[in-house]
Design a protein around this motif. Sequence first.
Motif, PDB file in Angstrom:
ATOM      1  N   THR A 123      17.543   9.967  -8.597  1.00 17.85           N
ATOM      2  CA  THR A 123      16.772   8.799  -9.038  1.00 17.85           C
ATOM      3  C   THR A 123      17.555   7.585  -8.566  1.00 17.85           C
ATOM      4  OG1 THR A 123      15.912   9.936 -10.985  1.00 17.85           O
ATOM      5  CG2 THR A 123      15.864   7.528 -11.013  1.00 17.85           C
ATOM      6  N   VAL A 124      16.890   6.704  -7.845  1.00 17.32           N
ATOM      7  CA  VAL A 124      17.545   5.488  -7.342  1.00 17.32           C
ATOM      8  C   VAL A 124      16.888   4.277  -7.992  1.00 17.32           C
ATOM      9  CG1 VAL A 124      18.027   4.045  -5.326  1.00 17.32           C
ATOM     10  CG2 VAL A 124      18.191   6.543  -5.135  1.00 17.32           C
ATOM     11  N   VAL A 125      17.680   3.537  -8.726  1.00 16.97           N
ATOM     12  CA  VAL A 125      17.229   2.278  -9.334  1.00 16.97           C
ATOM     13  C   VAL A 125      17.775   1.159  -8.460  1.00 16.97           C
ATOM     14  CG1 VAL A 125      17.225   0.882 -11.448  1.00 16.97           C
ATOM     15  CG2 VAL A 125      17.473   3.377 -11.594  1.00 16.97           C
ATOM     16  N   THR A 126      16.959   0.175  -8.125  1.00 16.56           N
ATOM     17  CA  THR A 126      17.452  -0.879  -7.227  1.00 16.56           C
ATOM     18  C   THR A 126      16.817  -2.238  -7.511  1.00 16.56           C
ATOM     19  OG1 THR A 126      17.819  -1.486  -4.900  1.00 16.56           O
ATOM     20  CG2 THR A 126      15.738  -0.363  -5.412  1.00 16.56           C
ATOM     21  N   SER A 127      17.570  -3.294  -7.183  1.00 20.26           N
ATOM     22  CA  SER A 127      17.046  -4.658  -7.243  1.00 20.26           C
ATOM     23  C   SER A 127      16.720  -5.150  -5.831  1.00 20.26           C
ATOM     24  CB  SER A 127      18.075  -5.588  -7.894  1.00 20.26           C
ATOM     25  OG  SER A 127      19.291  -5.564  -7.153  1.00 20.26           O
ATOM     26  N   GLY A 128      16.785  -4.243  -4.868  1.00 22.08           N
ATOM     27  CA  GLY A 128      16.509  -4.592  -3.471  1.00 22.08           C
ATOM     28  C   GLY A 128      15.146  -4.090  -3.032  1.00 22.08           C
ATOM     29  N   ILE A 129      14.282  -5.007  -2.627  1.00 17.95           N
ATOM     30  CA  ILE A 129      12.926  -4.619  -2.213  1.00 17.95           C
ATOM     31  C   ILE A 129      12.987  -3.736  -0.965  1.00 17.95           C
ATOM     32  CG2 ILE A 129      10.678  -5.503  -1.442  1.00 17.95           C
ATOM     33  CD1 ILE A 129      11.435  -8.096  -3.037  1.00 17.95           C
ATOM     34  N   GLN A 130      13.813  -4.130   0.008  1.00 12.02           N
ATOM     35  CA  GLN A 130      13.944  -3.333   1.247  1.00 12.02           C
ATOM     36  C   GLN A 130      14.473  -1.939   0.951  1.00 12.02           C
ATOM     37  OE1 GLN A 130      12.787  -4.068   4.010  1.00 12.02           O
ATOM     38  NE2 GLN A 130      12.853  -6.250   4.407  1.00 12.02           N
ATOM     39  N   THR A 131      15.408  -1.866   0.024  1.00 13.69           N
ATOM     40  CA  THR A 131      16.001  -0.575  -0.350  1.00 13.69           C
ATOM     41  C   THR A 131      14.943   0.339  -0.959  1.00 13.69           C
ATOM     42  OG1 THR A 131      18.117  -1.656  -0.714  1.00 13.69           O
ATOM     43  CG2 THR A 131      17.842   0.492  -1.728  1.00 13.69           C
ATOM     44  N   ALA A 132      14.114  -0.220  -1.834  1.00 11.39           N
ATOM     45  CA  ALA A 132      13.024   0.560  -2.451  1.00 11.39           C
ATOM     46  C   ALA A 132      12.039   1.043  -1.384  1.00 11.39           C
ATOM     47  CB  ALA A 132      12.298  -0.287  -3.490  1.00 11.39           C
ATOM     48  N   LEU A 133      11.700   0.170  -0.449  1.00  7.50           N
ATOM     49  CA  LEU A 133      10.764   0.543   0.630  1.00  7.50           C
ATOM     50  C   LEU A 133      11.353   1.629   1.519  1.00  7.50           C
ATOM     51  CD1 LEU A 133       9.436  -2.996   1.666  1.00  7.50           C
ATOM     52  CD2 LEU A 133       8.153  -1.201   0.479  1.00  7.50           C
ATOM     53  N   GLU A 134      12.656   1.544   1.750  1.00 10.45           N
ATOM     54  CA  GLU A 134      13.332   2.530   2.603  1.00 10.45           C
ATOM     55  C   GLU A 134      13.192   3.944   2.030  1.00 10.45           C
ATOM     56  OE1 GLU A 134      15.324   4.027   5.761  1.00 10.45           O
ATOM     57  OE2 GLU A 134      14.869   1.886   5.566  1.00 10.45           O
ATOM     58  N   LEU A 135      13.246   4.051   0.697  1.00 11.38           N
ATOM     59  CA  LEU A 135      13.292   5.371   0.054  1.00 11.38           C
ATOM     60  C   LEU A 135      11.947   5.839  -0.506  1.00 11.38           C
ATOM     61  CD1 LEU A 135      16.637   4.808  -1.863  1.00 11.38           C
ATOM     62  CD2 LEU A 135      16.306   6.463  -0.020  1.00 11.38           C
ATOM     63  N   LYS A 136      10.929   4.981  -0.455  1.00  9.44           N
ATOM     64  CA  LYS A 136       9.692   5.269  -1.194  1.00  9.44           C
ATOM     65  C   LYS A 136       8.947   6.524  -0.724  1.00  9.44           C
ATOM     66  CE  LYS A 136       6.613   2.312   1.557  1.00  9.44           C
ATOM     67  NZ  LYS A 136       5.799   3.358   2.162  1.00  9.44           N
ATOM     68  N   ASP A 137       9.119   6.912   0.539  1.00  6.21           N
ATOM     69  CA  ASP A 137       8.393   8.081   1.046  1.00  6.21           C
ATOM     70  C   ASP A 137       9.213   9.371   0.987  1.00  6.21           C
ATOM     71  OD1 ASP A 137       6.096   6.586   1.633  1.00  6.21           O
ATOM     72  OD2 ASP A 137       6.938   5.941   3.547  1.00  6.21           O
TER      73      ASP A 137
END
Length: 259
Positions: A123-137
Amino acid sequence: MKMFVTERRNKIMELLHEKQRLTVKELSTQIGVSEATLRTDLNKMEQNGLLTRTHGGAMLNQQSPVDHDTSFSVREKQNRAEKSLIAKEAFHFIEEKQCILLDASSTALELARYLNEKMIRLTVVTSGIQTALELKDNPNVTVILIGGVVTQGSSTIEGTLGIELLEKLHIDILFTSASGFSVENGLTDFNLYEVELKKRMVHKAQKIIAVIDHSKLGVTSSAPFATTNQVDVLITNSTIDSDTEQILNSHHIQAISAS
């Protein structure tokens, strides 16, 4: 309304980024504090590498290692190879099924890219939008994006709106970068509002791993978010000299050179 020192210095940097160069008189008019107070601020900020003093004022230090206003896409490309090495070292601390917290730094984004290549359930919690997009798939990774205000010209969430969500989670490790790290001042950052969220991140995580490229070492920015004693591991991309390593060890910090 009386400003805190950090707020005032944030404001000085904002104005400098708009104008590149300002006099003390102009700053006094804009911010509403005495010229004597501003001279003290400017001298301290020059010592911290944030700006260059000029006759009667200050100018933006273009070479400043804590130039916060560089757009995220530019910062992300800077020292990409070094950040990749730091990410590989950071990965060794991650175990299957952990809940990890990644800040919005370009180094944390590099770690997210590295995680994407691995078969590991997290589970990855992040405050980075790019980071969330990188892992979303990635089917192995559950991504939780901390809510808040999106910082202009960046892909960072700031403010305290996401704190309520953080309080509900168990965080094994926080991977965080900073504008600067020094033994005296710990991890410091420029943006006061981002710092408030980072303080809560530090408070919530069982382990704090600082992922700092060499240009940030020995640098102090305006707002601290973690003391040296709160940091468990420091990973950087240059060789750490034995004196510094000894000092870090005395603070129970594991120092790793990803070079």
